[in-house]
Design a protein around this motif. Structure first.
Motif, short mmCIF file in Angstrom:
data_model
loop_
_atom_site.label_atom_id
_atom_site.label_comp_id
_atom_site.label_asym_id
_atom_site.label_seq_id
_atom_site.Cartn_x
_atom_site.Cartn_y
_atom_site.Cartn_z
N ARG A 277 0.81 -1.22 0.00
CA ARG A 277 0.00 0.00 0.00
C ARG A 277 0.84 1.28 0.00
NH1 ARG A 277 -4.31 -1.55 4.82
NH2 ARG A 277 -4.60 -3.75 4.25
N GLN A 278 2.15 1.12 0.19
CA GLN A 278 3.08 2.26 0.23
C GLN A 278 2.72 3.26 1.33
OE1 GLN A 278 3.21 3.86 -3.76
NE2 GLN A 278 4.57 2.25 -4.47
N ARG A 279 2.27 2.75 2.45
CA ARG A 279 2.01 3.60 3.62
C ARG A 279 3.22 3.50 4.55
NH1 ARG A 279 -3.75 2.35 6.11
NH2 ARG A 279 -3.14 4.23 7.27
N TRP A 280 4.28 4.19 4.14
CA TRP A 280 5.55 4.04 4.84
C TRP A 280 5.50 4.54 6.28
CZ3 TRP A 280 8.35 1.14 1.76
CH2 TRP A 280 8.17 1.24 0.38
N GLY A 281 4.75 5.60 6.55
CA GLY A 281 4.69 6.13 7.91
C GLY A 281 4.01 5.18 8.87
N VAL A 282 2.87 4.64 8.47
CA VAL A 282 2.16 3.68 9.34
C VAL A 282 3.00 2.41 9.50
CG1 VAL A 282 0.07 2.32 9.59
CG2 VAL A 282 -0.06 4.62 8.65
N ALA A 283 3.60 1.94 8.41
CA ALA A 283 4.45 0.75 8.50
C ALA A 283 5.64 0.99 9.43
CB ALA A 283 4.93 0.34 7.12
N SER A 284 6.20 2.19 9.41
CA SER A 284 7.32 2.51 10.30
C SER A 284 6.86 2.53 11.75
CB SER A 284 7.92 3.87 9.93
OG SER A 284 8.46 3.84 8.62
N ALA A 285 5.65 3.06 12.01
CA ALA A 285 5.13 3.05 13.38
C ALA A 285 4.94 1.62 13.87
CB ALA A 285 3.81 3.82 13.44
N TYR A 286 4.40 0.77 13.01
CA TYR A 286 4.30 -0.65 13.35
C TYR A 286 5.68 -1.23 13.66
CZ TYR A 286 -0.54 -2.17 12.46
OH TYR A 286 -1.89 -2.41 12.54
N SER A 287 6.66 -0.87 12.83
CA SER A 287 8.01 -1.41 13.01
C SER A 287 8.62 -0.97 14.32
CB SER A 287 8.91 -0.97 11.84
OG SER A 287 8.40 -1.44 10.61
N VAL A 288 8.36 0.27 14.72
CA VAL A 288 8.89 0.75 16.01
C VAL A 288 8.28 -0.04 17.16
CG1 VAL A 288 8.94 2.73 17.58
CG2 VAL A 288 9.39 3.06 15.14
N LEU A 289 6.98 -0.30 17.11
CA LEU A 289 6.34 -1.10 18.15
C LEU A 289 6.91 -2.52 18.17
CD1 LEU A 289 2.62 0.04 17.70
CD2 LEU A 289 4.25 0.79 19.44
N LEU A 290 7.10 -3.10 16.98
CA LEU A 290 7.69 -4.43 16.90
C LEU A 290 9.11 -4.43 17.44
CD1 LEU A 290 7.53 -7.37 15.93
CD2 LEU A 290 8.27 -6.58 13.68
N PHE A 291 9.86 -3.38 17.15
CA PHE A 291 11.23 -3.27 17.63
C PHE A 291 11.27 -3.24 19.16
CE2 PHE A 291 14.72 -0.42 18.96
CZ PHE A 291 15.81 -1.17 18.52
N LEU A 292 10.36 -2.50 19.77
CA LEU A 292 10.32 -2.43 21.24
C LEU A 292 10.00 -3.79 21.85
CD1 LEU A 292 8.42 0.96 21.72
CD2 LEU A 292 10.87 0.52 22.00
N ILE A 293 9.09 -4.52 21.23
CA ILE A 293 8.74 -5.85 21.75
C ILE A 293 9.92 -6.80 21.62
CG2 ILE A 293 7.24 -7.85 21.39
CD1 ILE A 293 5.06 -5.90 20.49
N LEU A 294 10.58 -6.78 20.47
CA LEU A 294 11.73 -7.66 20.28
C LEU A 294 12.89 -7.27 21.18
CD1 LEU A 294 11.69 -8.11 16.40
CD2 LEU A 294 10.94 -9.72 18.14
#
Length: 315
Positions: A277-294
């Motif tokens: 979908r090329q929603r880079w901002g939302v995907a980055s926010a998801y990635s930050v949350l995933l990064f914190l969990i990992l």
């Protein structure tokens, strides 16, 4: 007075640290290229992902024209029903895959720890799922599950147990359990290898002494074997959990997150948001949350390893 003493102690520790760094400056020069590479390929992407998570990036907009929206991406994620569906799928996927893979691998390790004819051959056969490429395994299982040409459906119909082949990965109710079965098949050999290595550290004299004292097989396992495997069990479970939480190949190749987001987990949903979908901002926010969990799981993993080192050093 306590605050002043604390500041004085902090300054003293800082001066001591700087002095040690200066004394070993030649040693740090050897690792400087590796540090530079790590900053380029790890630190900068993390920084840029965090920065991008505060911007809106519509599909038709170039990244250099991104729009600052603050924490709107995070609030929209947490208020989205898709987020909670994907999170539920991820928890079910991670917990079920980790627990069953560990239990099955532990059981196989206990069985292979005994001497019997053909043990080496059986051990090699059980390791095969782990050494097969995840991509190849995903395509193989996709055909095994196929509703028209899959071998499982053909066997069920041939035996008269089903009127028609089941839709394992085409049904909302069965797709996630079907993928979990494939993931367990892929991962239990890793747990088996880890636990087999742990079983080698259990002292035989303690097992023999417990047997002489009248302990049965279960009592010897619970009071002698299992306490010696507690640390390796913790490390194995954490490694499996991190791998499962960040797993991508099997769910993406076999289903692409479908049908109706029934098999989407965090990492596949992030990939679809970013590259689909090329929603880079939302995907980055998801990635930050995933990064914190990992990072949290990684913290417990390092603590488990540190505990093992302290225990080994005290013996």
């Amino acid at each position: 007075m306590t605050i002043v003493a604390g500041k004085t102690g902090a300054r003293r520790r800082l001066r001591s640290l700087l002095r040690k760094i200066w004394e070993h400056r030649a040693d740090y020069a050897y690792v400087l290229p590796a540090i530079a590479v790590m900053l380029i390929v790890i630190a900068y992407p993390i920084y840029y992902t965090i920065e991008l998570s505060f911007f809106n990036t519509p599909p038709g907009l170039q990244l250099r024209d991104k729009i600052f929206v603050g924490i709107d991406n995070y609030t929209s994620i947490l208020s989205s029903p898709v987020f909670w569906k994907v999170t539920s799928n991820t928890l079910i996927w991670t917990l079920a895959s980790t627990f069953i893979s560990f239990v099955l691998g532990f059981a196989c390790a206990l069985a292979l720890h005994r001497d019997f004819i053909g043990r080496g051959v059986l051990r090699a056969i059980l390791i095969i799922p782990w050494v097969i490429s995840a991509v190849a395994a995903s395509y193989i299982w996709k055909w095994i599950y196929h509703s028209d040409f899959g071998i499982i459906g053909a066997v069920l119909v041939g035996l008269g147990w089903a009127d028609r082949p089941p839709n394992f990965i085409d049904s909302v109710s069965t797709v996630l359990p079907s993928l979990i079965v494939v993931n367990i098949w892929r991962e239990f050999p890793f747990a088996m290898i880890m636990m087999m290595a742990g079983l080698q550290t259990v002292p035989d004299q303690l097992l023999r002494a417990a047997k002489v004292d009248g302990a049965n097989a279960w009592q010897r396992f619970w009071h002698v074997t299992f306490p010696h495997l507690r640390n390796v069990s913790t490390v194995t479970i954490l490694l499996l959990a991190v791998a499962n939480f960040n797993s991508f190949i099997i769910p993406w190749i076999m289903t692409g997150g479908g049908p109706s987001n029934a098999s989407h987990i965090w990492i596949t949903h992030i990939y679809e948001l970013a590259f689909g979908r090329q929603r880079w901002g939302v995907a980055s926010a998801y990635s930050v949350l995933l990064f914190l969990i990992l990072m949290t799981l990684g913290y417990f993993y390092v603590r488990a390893l540190s505990g093992n080192d302290r225990k080994d050093g005290s013996v």
